[in-house]
Design an enzyme around this catalytic site. Structure first.
Site, PDB file in Angstrom:
ATOM      1  N   LYS A   1       2.714   3.027  12.289  1.00  0.00           N
ATOM      2  CA  LYS A   1       3.328   2.215  11.246  1.00  0.00           C
ATOM      3  C   LYS A   1       4.238   3.093  10.391  1.00  0.00           C
ATOM      4  O   LYS A   1       4.182   4.307  10.477  1.00  0.00           O
ATOM      5  CB  LYS A   1       2.249   1.586  10.348  1.00  0.00           C
ATOM      6  CG  LYS A   1       1.431   0.521  11.078  1.00  0.00           C
ATOM      7  CD  LYS A   1       0.459  -0.214  10.176  1.00  0.00           C
ATOM      8  CE  LYS A   1       1.014  -0.633   8.869  1.00  0.00           C
ATOM      9  NZ  LYS A   1       2.268  -1.438   8.950  1.00  0.00           N
ATOM     10  N   GLY A   2       5.069   2.441   9.595  1.00  0.00           N
ATOM     11  CA  GLY A   2       5.912   3.204   8.673  1.00  0.00           C
ATOM     12  C   GLY A   2       7.389   3.114   8.975  1.00  0.00           C
ATOM     13  O   GLY A   2       8.196   3.775   8.321  1.00  0.00           O
TER      14      GLY A   2
ATOM     15  N   GLY B   1       9.194   0.897   8.096  1.00  0.00           N
ATOM     16  CA  GLY B   1       9.789   0.433   6.837  1.00  0.00           C
ATOM     17  C   GLY B   1       9.490   1.358   5.671  1.00  0.00           C
ATOM     18  O   GLY B   1       9.736   1.009   4.517  1.00  0.00           O
TER      19      GLY B   1
ATOM     20  N   GLU C   1       0.448   1.081   2.623  1.00  0.00           N
ATOM     21  CA  GLU C   1      -0.168   0.258   3.676  1.00  0.00           C
ATOM     22  C   GLU C   1      -1.519   0.850   4.087  1.00  0.00           C
ATOM     23  O   GLU C   1      -2.508   0.120   4.267  1.00  0.00           O
ATOM     24  CB  GLU C   1       0.767   0.177   4.887  1.00  0.00           C
ATOM     25  CG  GLU C   1       2.028  -0.623   4.596  1.00  0.00           C
ATOM     26  CD  GLU C   1       3.064  -0.581   5.699  1.00  0.00           C
ATOM     27  OE1 GLU C   1       3.939  -1.449   5.702  1.00  0.00           O
ATOM     28  OE2 GLU C   1       3.015   0.317   6.558  1.00  0.00           O
TER      29      GLU C   1
HETATM   30  C1  5RP Z   1       6.478  -0.852   7.420  1.00  0.00           C
HETATM   31  C2  5RP Z   1       5.701  -1.081   8.669  1.00  0.00           C
HETATM   32  C3  5RP Z   1       5.942  -2.360   9.391  1.00  0.00           C
HETATM   33  O1  5RP Z   1       4.736  -3.022   9.515  1.00  0.00           O
HETATM   34  C4  5RP Z   1       6.489  -2.045  10.749  1.00  0.00           C
HETATM   35  O2  5RP Z   1       7.673  -1.272  10.615  1.00  0.00           O
HETATM   36  C5  5RP Z   1       6.801  -3.324  11.554  1.00  0.00           C
HETATM   37  O3  5RP Z   1       7.906  -3.963  11.023  1.00  0.00           O
HETATM   38  P1  5RP Z   1       8.485  -5.318  11.601  1.00  0.00           P
HETATM   39  O4  5RP Z   1       7.473  -6.380  11.379  1.00  0.00           O
HETATM   40  O5  5RP Z   1       9.761  -5.510  10.809  1.00  0.00           O
HETATM   41  O6  5RP Z   1       8.779  -5.101  13.082  1.00  0.00           O
HETATM   42  O7  5RP Z   1       4.891  -0.295   9.082  1.00  0.00           O
HETATM   43  O8  5RP Z   1       6.235   0.421   6.891  1.00  0.00           O
END
Ligand code: 5RP
Length: 213
Positions: A93-94, A96, A102
């Site tokens: 994850k990460g 975003g 999280e």
């Molecule tokens: C943010 C995350 C998100 O959960 C991960 O990037 C998935 O994103 P998306 O649902 O836009 O595909 O870890 O830090």
């Protein structure tokens, strides 16, 4: 296809929301579908604990109360997306940059429901570059330590996390021991946390509206 699966997963996650609960809410485009769906239950829940400023804005735009984790204590449920998921429900994850908040909410929650589209399913984690949140002054030090471990860290230049820190994305790793790698990375001085959710994996994974076996 992937957008449709994300929407289905976001809507299917409503099944796990109980009346009167405080909901842990992650970050990302899949979670955005969940937040939109959650708006239909806003009068049935106490509110949400949010993992990012982005999710906070969306929750508030729907009139959903955003609560402080310190004030509400352990949560029953946390709903969030992922960048990769292996067959043991261990995650990267990460993408975003919200990984630390999280991970805190996941850790403080009884059940972690991960929502995603099928492109996120992998046999071995590591094709998606692994995000690591670092204290800015430690960036080069941490990068050298990760290089010594065999990874190829790349600074996500221009990105500042909600905590005021920076992100290194580690490329070129086939992560065969996710728990060991998570522990080792988190021991490097200057690392806030890494984006491996292996020691505390997801409990339930929804791929679209299908529960992963
Ligand atoms: C943010 C995350 C998100 O959960 C991960 O990037 C998935 O994103 P998306 O649902 O836009 O595909 O870890 O830090």
């Amino acid at each position: 296809m992937s957008q449709n699966e994300k929407r289905l997963a976001g809507e299917a996650a409503l099944r796990y929301v109980e009346k009167g609960a405080v909901i842990g809410v992650g970050t990302g485009s899949t979670v955005a579908f969940f937040i939109d769906a959650l708006a239909s239950m806003k009068n049935d829940i106490q509110g949400a604990v949010s993992s990012s400023e982005q999710s906070t804005r969306q929750l508030k735009s729907h009139g959903i109360d955003v609560l402080d984790l310190n004030a509400v204590g352990p949560l029953d449920i946390y709903i969030d997306g992922a960048d990769e998921c292996d067959p043991h429900k261990r995650l990267i994850k990460g993408g975003g940059a919200a990984l630390t908040r999280e991970k805190i909410i996941a850790s403080a929650s009884k059940t972690f429901v991960c929502i995603m589209d099928s492109s996120k399913q992998v046999d071995v984690l590591g094709t998606f570059p692994l995000p690591v949140e670092v204290i800015p002054m430690a960036r080069s030090h941490v990068a050298r330590e990760i290089s010594a471990m065999g990874g190829h860290p790349v600074w996500r230049d221009g990105v500042v996390t909600d905590n005021g820190n920076w992100i290194l994305d580690v490329h070129g790793w086939r992560i065969v021991d996710p728990v060991g790698t998570e522990n080792k990375l988190n021991q490097i001085v200057g690392v806030v946390t890494c984006g491996l959710f292996a020691a505390r994996p997801a409990d339930i994974v929804l791929v679209g509206d299908r529960v992963l076996g």
